[in-house]
Design a protein around this motif. Structure first.
Motif, short mmCIF file in Angstrom:
data_model
loop_
_atom_site.label_atom_id
_atom_site.label_comp_id
_atom_site.label_asym_id
_atom_site.label_seq_id
_atom_site.Cartn_x
_atom_site.Cartn_y
_atom_site.Cartn_z
N LEU A 273 13.99 -100.81 -59.84
CA LEU A 273 14.56 -101.60 -61.26
C LEU A 273 13.03 -101.26 -61.61
N GLY A 276 11.64 -99.00 -63.94
CA GLY A 276 12.37 -98.98 -65.33
C GLY A 276 14.03 -98.09 -65.20
N ASN A 278 17.71 -98.52 -64.06
CA ASN A 278 19.16 -99.22 -64.24
C ASN A 278 19.77 -99.47 -63.33
N THR A 282 19.72 -97.42 -59.62
CA THR A 282 19.92 -97.22 -58.75
C THR A 282 20.73 -97.64 -57.14
N ASP B 81 14.18 -102.32 -69.36
CA ASP B 81 13.86 -100.98 -68.72
C ASP B 81 12.89 -100.50 -69.57
N ARG B 84 10.06 -103.03 -67.83
CA ARG B 84 9.57 -102.40 -66.86
C ARG B 84 8.57 -101.04 -66.97
N LYS B 85 8.92 -100.63 -68.03
CA LYS B 85 7.92 -99.04 -67.54
C LYS B 85 6.09 -99.74 -68.29
N ASN B 112 13.75 -92.30 -66.06
CA ASN B 112 13.34 -92.46 -67.81
C ASN B 112 13.64 -91.09 -68.29
#
Lengths: 384, 251
Positions: A273, A276, A278, A282, B81, B84-85, B112
């Motif tokens: 997670l 990045g 989702n 995961t 997301d 978090r990148k 990604n």
């Protein structure tokens, strides 16, 4: 300590008993009721096997040359034909003259094949007793004919039963694995704690339903459905068995794979997670690969459950001991055969021993599967 | 301009008040150490910046958390997301995926949507070089990550975090599970990475905090007690609690 000793002793005794009874099959003759096969002493044929005997009695072989003899048609004689040759007086009220008459009959007919019980063998026997091949392991396993009560020689080919068992179990897992896995993922990763607390006992309850009840369910719901959907003469098919077994294997698959999925370390999921990914990425890329060995163990345990299941399969598969060619045909599995036939097989007879030998085969298959599970879970421990 | 900032931030686990009105800001391209005894809230604070706390049921957050002066919690335009990148994280224990070394580093790219083979290869190599691991693993990229030693695994996790080119790197006691030599390598690495990244590191090791960080924040029972340049915190702290903690009298 003592209890584990007793239980391992009990298991050992069961296995020894099973194999002793099963293996005694291979020292017996396929001829039932102490019958012997007698031919004229000039006949060159001195050996027959069970398949040939059946073919002769089914009129598929009618000439001695097919059996390695002279070009003469076979005259078949069984004790039921006696009145065609002799009057009651000639045989005697107590059959006291029967042995000599039988001997004389075979003597005077060089192309005759006679089957009678060995107690009617004449004292001055002048014919030839044909050597009948004993039941043996290759014929037993590879044979395609299962007629355990055929007269005079039983046909003990279990290939259709083994294949039927494997076919039904394989497709059961094919149905159960995707559904079970999806449920396990849902329960372990998606459902909230409250829902899980309801779902888990329900699924465990599914494991506690007696298999006869599953059989009824299959018979009333699934069999008619298959009958209608595929427009078949009978709905009792391998497919019905696979579906019922699939449902029965679900609780095992769900609980074992859910445990495996839950065992995925939190840190592993967090790492995914944090990069990045989702939730679904995961699950798909980290959780499932990580719990793969647990999921395979679940699948194999499910197969084991399906292989050994008796009652439900007996009720819905139609029980035809023929080589399975498609899912939409009746098949017969090993456990169903044993359950259905043991009651009518005389204890100690060839049929009885053959059922035990079938039990041995089933035992060996499930043991192989258990060893496989062990190997997988050991590998899993080593990975951690 | 502050890279990271929190304003009057309160965090509750259910009824437990875990962070009490924290206001703090971090400049770009610096290393900030968060220190304090266990349970003081420093890890919770660290996990605010990539919204890792969201995973825990019952968490309630009040106040502002800003990254590049944009709120990351109450901001509809900010996808989690995407955040978090931008904010990579390295965890306490090395936690490589059960995949090959190469695929571990490529993971963040793949999830990604960056799948172009030569791009992925190039980025994996750069990241492994940045994490000072390339020379040790370049001949066995296809091998399982579990075959590496603990220290190598942790540097692999750092490379994995660097592959998606974040601007902030969060490190939650990254060396606590490692031997002294591996620890020294990680610390050298942090020093190197400072040029490109803003680093926040939680540590229990005072010497480590002293060695690697520019600024140090001391947390105690959910409060930010003192936040200043590292050399001031360690040599001339204003708060007596800080004084006793950094000198090893409690914690």
């Amino acid at each position: 300590m003592i209890s584990s000793g007793i239980s391992s002793l009990a298991v050992l005794l069961i296995v020894i008993f099973l194999f002793r009874e099963g293996f005694s099959l291979f020292s017996t003759s396929p001829l039932e009721n102490k019958n012997i096969i007698v031919v004229n002493k000039t006949n060159p044929v001195s050996k027959l096997n069970a398949g040939q005997i059946k073919a002769i009695f089914d009129q598929e072989i009618t000439n001695w040359k097919d059996l390695g003899g002279n070009n003469d048609s076979i005259i078949l004689f069984t004790i039921n034909d006696i009145s065609n040759y002799f009057s009651d007086e000639e045989v005697g009220a107590e059959f006291e003259f029967l042995p000599d008459k039988l001997n004389a009959l075979v003597d005077s007919n060089p192309t005759m094949l006679a089957v009678y019980q060995d107690k009617y063998l004449a004292k001055k026997f002048s014919g030839k007793i044909v050597n009948v091949a004993k039941n043996n392991i290759p014929d037993f396993i590879m044979g395609k004919q299962w007629f355990p009560t055929a007269e005079p020689a039983v046909q003990l080919g279990v290939a259709p039963l083994i294949l039927g068992t494997l076919l039904v179990s394989f497709f059961a897992i094919l149905f159960a694995l995707p559904v079970g896995l999806a449920t396990a993922i849902y329960m372990a990763e998606v459902a909230d704690e409250r829902l899980r607390k309801i779902l888990k006992p329900v699924i465990e309850l599914l494991a506690g339903i007696p298999s006869v009840v599953y059989g009824f369910f299959g018979l009333i719901v699934i069999v008619p459905m298959i009958h209608d959907v595929f427009n078949l003469p009978v709905g009792e098919t391998a497919l019905a068995g696979s579906i019922v077994l699939g449902i029965m294997a679900l609780p095992t698959i769900i609980t074992v794979s859910e445990d495996a999925i839950r065992n995925t370390p939190r840190s592993m999921k967090e790492a995914s997670l944090a990069l990045g990914a989702n939730k679904w990425q995961t699950i798909y890329r980290v959780v499932i690969p990580y719990s793969m060995s647990g999921i395979s163990a679940a699948a194999i345990l499910g197969i084991g459950r399906a292989l050994g299941e008796t009652m439900a399969v007996l009720m819905v598969t139609g029980n035809a001991a023929v080589m399975p060619k498609s899912l939409l045909q009746p098949v017969r599995t090993i456990p169903a055969t044993i359950a259905a036939e043991l009651g009518e097989a005389p204890a100690g007879g060839v049929h009885y021993q053959a059922l035990f030998a079938l039990g041995c085969i089933l035992f060996l298959i499930t043991m192989a599967i258990n060893i496989w599970v062990q190997a997988i879970s050991t590998r899993r421990k080593m990975n951690k | 301009m502050n890279k990271i900032e929190t304003k009057n931030l309160n965090l509750y686990y259910g009824t437990f008040h875990a962070l009490k009105g924290i206001t703090m800001s971090v400049k770009a391209n610096t290393v900030t150490a968060l220190i304090g005894p266990s349970g003081c809230g420093k890890s919770t604070y660290l996990r605010l910046f990539n919204r890792m706390n969201d995973l825990i049921p019952g968490v309630k957050i009040e106040g502002d958390v800003l990254l590049d002066e944009k709120d990351i919690y109450n901001n509809k335009g900010m996808r989690i997301d995407e955040l978090r990148k931008k904010v990579g994280m390295v965890f306490q224990k090395p936690n490589p995926f059960p995949k090959s070394i190469f695929e571990n580093v490529a993971y963040g790219l793949r999830v990604n949507g960056m799948n172009h083979a030569s791009f992925v290869e190039e980025r994996v190599e750069t990241s492994l070089k940045q994490a000072a691991l390339w020379d040790e693993v370049k001949d066995k990229l296809k091998k399982s990550a579990f075959a590496l030693s603990g220290g190598q695994q942790q540097r692999l996790c750092i490379a994995r975090a660097l592959a998606i080119e974040p601007s902030v790197l969060l490190m939650d006691e990254p060396a606590s599970a490692l031997d002294p030599i591996s620890t020294a390598k990680i610390e050298d690495l942090i020093y190197e990475l400072k040029n490109k990244y803003t680093i926040i590191i939680v540590t229990h090791n005072m010497q480590q905090a002293g060695r690697v960080s520019d600024k140090t924040a001391f947390f105690y029972l959910g409060d930010l007690i003192e936040y200043n340049d590292t050399n001031i915190i360690f040599t001339n702290p204003t708060d007596p609690n800080t004084q006793s903690y950094v000198t090893g009298r409690f914690g």
